[in-house]
Scaffold this active site. Structure first.
Site, PDB file in Angstrom:
ATOM      1  N   ASP A  80      48.146  39.524  41.624  1.00 37.86           N
ATOM      2  CA  ASP A  80      47.025  38.912  42.345  1.00 37.86           C
ATOM      3  C   ASP A  80      47.316  38.919  43.853  1.00 37.86           C
ATOM      4  O   ASP A  80      48.482  38.893  44.273  1.00 37.86           O
ATOM      5  CB  ASP A  80      46.857  37.473  41.809  1.00 37.86           C
ATOM      6  CG  ASP A  80      45.440  36.965  41.946  1.00 37.86           C
ATOM      7  OD1 ASP A  80      44.554  37.758  42.314  1.00 37.86           O
ATOM      8  OD2 ASP A  80      45.227  35.769  41.674  1.00 37.86           O
ATOM      9  N   HIS A  81      46.269  38.935  44.647  1.00 33.97           N
ATOM     10  CA  HIS A  81      46.333  38.871  46.131  1.00 33.97           C
ATOM     11  C   HIS A  81      47.638  39.406  46.729  1.00 33.97           C
ATOM     12  O   HIS A  81      48.510  38.638  47.144  1.00 33.97           O
ATOM     13  CB  HIS A  81      46.077  37.443  46.609  1.00 33.97           C
ATOM     14  CG  HIS A  81      44.705  36.996  46.254  1.00 33.97           C
ATOM     15  ND1 HIS A  81      43.565  37.493  46.859  1.00 33.97           N
ATOM     16  CD2 HIS A  81      44.263  36.149  45.293  1.00 33.97           C
ATOM     17  CE1 HIS A  81      42.497  36.946  46.307  1.00 33.97           C
ATOM     18  NE2 HIS A  81      42.883  36.146  45.342  1.00 33.97           N
ATOM     19  N   HIS A 181      38.316  29.885  46.720  1.00 31.28           N
ATOM     20  CA  HIS A 181      39.593  29.484  46.116  1.00 31.28           C
ATOM     21  C   HIS A 181      39.792  27.968  46.237  1.00 31.28           C
ATOM     22  O   HIS A 181      39.385  27.362  47.225  1.00 31.28           O
ATOM     23  CB  HIS A 181      40.760  30.195  46.814  1.00 31.28           C
ATOM     24  CG  HIS A 181      40.874  31.640  46.444  1.00 31.28           C
ATOM     25  ND1 HIS A 181      40.732  32.657  47.348  1.00 31.28           N
ATOM     26  CD2 HIS A 181      41.103  32.238  45.256  1.00 31.28           C
ATOM     27  CE1 HIS A 181      40.879  33.823  46.730  1.00 31.28           C
ATOM     28  NE2 HIS A 181      41.107  33.592  45.459  1.00 31.28           N
ATOM     29  N   GLY A 182      40.453  27.388  45.246  1.00 32.65           N
ATOM     30  CA  GLY A 182      40.782  25.969  45.296  1.00 32.65           C
ATOM     31  C   GLY A 182      39.625  25.090  44.867  1.00 32.65           C
ATOM     32  O   GLY A 182      38.544  25.562  44.516  1.00 32.65           O
ATOM     33  N   HIS A 215      36.672  35.667  41.961  1.00 32.23           N
ATOM     34  CA  HIS A 215      37.850  34.844  42.274  1.00 32.23           C
ATOM     35  C   HIS A 215      37.405  33.395  42.459  1.00 32.23           C
ATOM     36  O   HIS A 215      36.224  33.124  42.632  1.00 32.23           O
ATOM     37  CB  HIS A 215      38.504  35.343  43.563  1.00 32.23           C
ATOM     38  CG  HIS A 215      39.316  36.579  43.372  1.00 32.23           C
ATOM     39  ND1 HIS A 215      40.687  36.572  43.383  1.00 32.23           N
ATOM     40  CD2 HIS A 215      38.941  37.854  43.131  1.00 32.23           C
ATOM     41  CE1 HIS A 215      41.126  37.802  43.170  1.00 32.23           C
ATOM     42  NE2 HIS A 215      40.093  38.606  43.011  1.00 32.23           N
ATOM     43  N   GLY A 216      38.385  32.483  42.457  1.00 30.18           N
ATOM     44  CA  GLY A 216      38.066  31.085  42.756  1.00 30.18           C
ATOM     45  C   GLY A 216      37.087  30.469  41.784  1.00 30.18           C
ATOM     46  O   GLY A 216      36.174  29.750  42.182  1.00 30.18           O
ATOM     47  N   SER A 218      37.575  28.139  39.470  1.00 27.94           N
ATOM     48  CA  SER A 218      37.787  26.727  39.102  1.00 27.94           C
ATOM     49  C   SER A 218      36.671  25.841  39.648  1.00 27.94           C
ATOM     50  O   SER A 218      36.299  25.963  40.813  1.00 27.94           O
ATOM     51  CB  SER A 218      39.125  26.220  39.649  1.00 27.94           C
ATOM     52  OG  SER A 218      40.188  26.853  38.998  1.00 27.94           O
ATOM     53  N   THR A 240      43.358  26.953  39.903  1.00 31.64           N
ATOM     54  CA  THR A 240      43.518  25.534  40.251  1.00 31.64           C
ATOM     55  C   THR A 240      43.322  24.608  39.046  1.00 31.64           C
ATOM     56  O   THR A 240      44.095  23.659  38.854  1.00 31.64           O
ATOM     57  CB  THR A 240      42.530  25.138  41.374  1.00 31.64           C
ATOM     58  OG1 THR A 240      42.564  26.152  42.380  1.00 31.64           O
ATOM     59  CG2 THR A 240      42.899  23.798  41.990  1.00 31.64           C
TER      60      THR A 240
END
Ligand SMILES: [Zn+2]
Length: 295
Positions: A80-81, A181-182, A215-216, A218, A240
């Protein structure tokens, strides 16, 4: 054994998405694998540069390979990333199935040039490896954030997506479509949800004509997930939410057994806590009626 490319094609045909879960220890890996195994759906395990540095690049690859071979199960591994070619090559040599080559923070021309270079270099190591490129702004840090960042200026357009895929030759594209993200504290408490730009996803899919990764994931609204998958999302990343479940599970386990020092007695309930979240997301991404046909 199916390749990740086969699995993505099948997901597209079934109107499903493959769940991607980040791991940084054996507890997370066991939880994700057991959740996928019980539901009989393919799964991708991801490790970012930080997660790989902690577990060891070759060590993660060996663990995932051993599960795939021993259980003849479609579990795949994604770097990832990854922000440098050296780190991407290290993962390719270790046997990762896919790499997210992320220079989305650079000006787009530079992102295109570096990503194109990486596609050539990494396919020379493993012709079947899948390379994912990223354009737009989806923030950083799969953790709990105090404040929401305004990413509205960094949303990906369909034309940018088409040009980027054509110019770089990436196999998979990660666009910015309202995802981030997060999680905010309100999301961790379940009081707020992320929402996605479904029309933008559909336009990007028609223009780019490659598998798309969200992505992201959560804290995203369940119905937005269903509509995003129908619009062309093929992989969904969750990190997350798993980390929150890991920590909560560990706190609960330690509080229940204040004198326990045996790790294999402390961690099973942590695995259950993470598995509960991974299983709920896998059921959603694969659609309830389709599970039995998946593996
Ligand atoms: Zn990500």
């Amino acid at each position: 054994m199916q390749t990740l490319r086969d699995v993505l094609q099948q997901a597209q045909q079934r109107g499903a998405a493959v769940g991607h879960f980040n791991i940084s220890d054996l507890v997370l890996l066991k939880a994700v694998f057991e959740a996928a195994q019980e539901l009989r759906v393919p799964v991708i395990v991801g490790a970012s540069e930080g997660e790989r540095a902690f577990m060891g690049v070759r060590q993660i690859a060996a663990l995932v390979k051993s599960l795939r071979e021993e259980f003849n199960f479609p579990i795949f591994l994604n770097a990832d990333h990854t922000h440098s070619l050296a780190k991407a090559e290290e993962a390719a040599k270790a046997g990762f199935d896919a790499i997210v080559f992320d220079h989305s923070a650079l000006p787009v021309e530079e992102n295109v040039r570096k990503t194109k270079e990486a596609v050539v270099a990494l396919k020379a190591i493993h012709p079947s490896i899948l390379i994912e490129g990223e354009i737009g702004d989806i923030g950083t840090g799969s953790e709990i954030h105090e404040a929401a960042s305004d990413l509205s200026k960094g949303l990906t357009t369909a034309e940018e997506a088409r040009q980027f895929v054509e110019a770089t030759g990436v196999d998979i594209l990660a666009p910015a479509v309202g995802n981030v993200h997060g999680m905010l504290r309100s999301m961790v408490r379940g009081e707020a949800k992320k929402h996605l730009d479904i029309e933008r996803i559909a336009e990007i899919k028609r223009a780019a004509r490659v598998p798309l990764t969200l992505h992201g994931g959560s804290g995203t609204d369940d119905d937005d997930f269903r509509r995003a998958i129908n619009a062309g999302i093929n992989i969904v990343h969750i990190n997350t939410e798993l980390r929150v479940a890991w920590r909560r599970g560990l706190e609960g386990s330690l509080a229940k057994r204040p004198d326990e020092v045996v790790p294999y007695k402390i961690f099973p309930s942590v695995i259950e806590s993470v598995k509960h979240v991974a299983g709920s997301r896998l059921r959603l991404f694969n659609g309830n009626g389709l599970i039995a046909q998946a593996v």
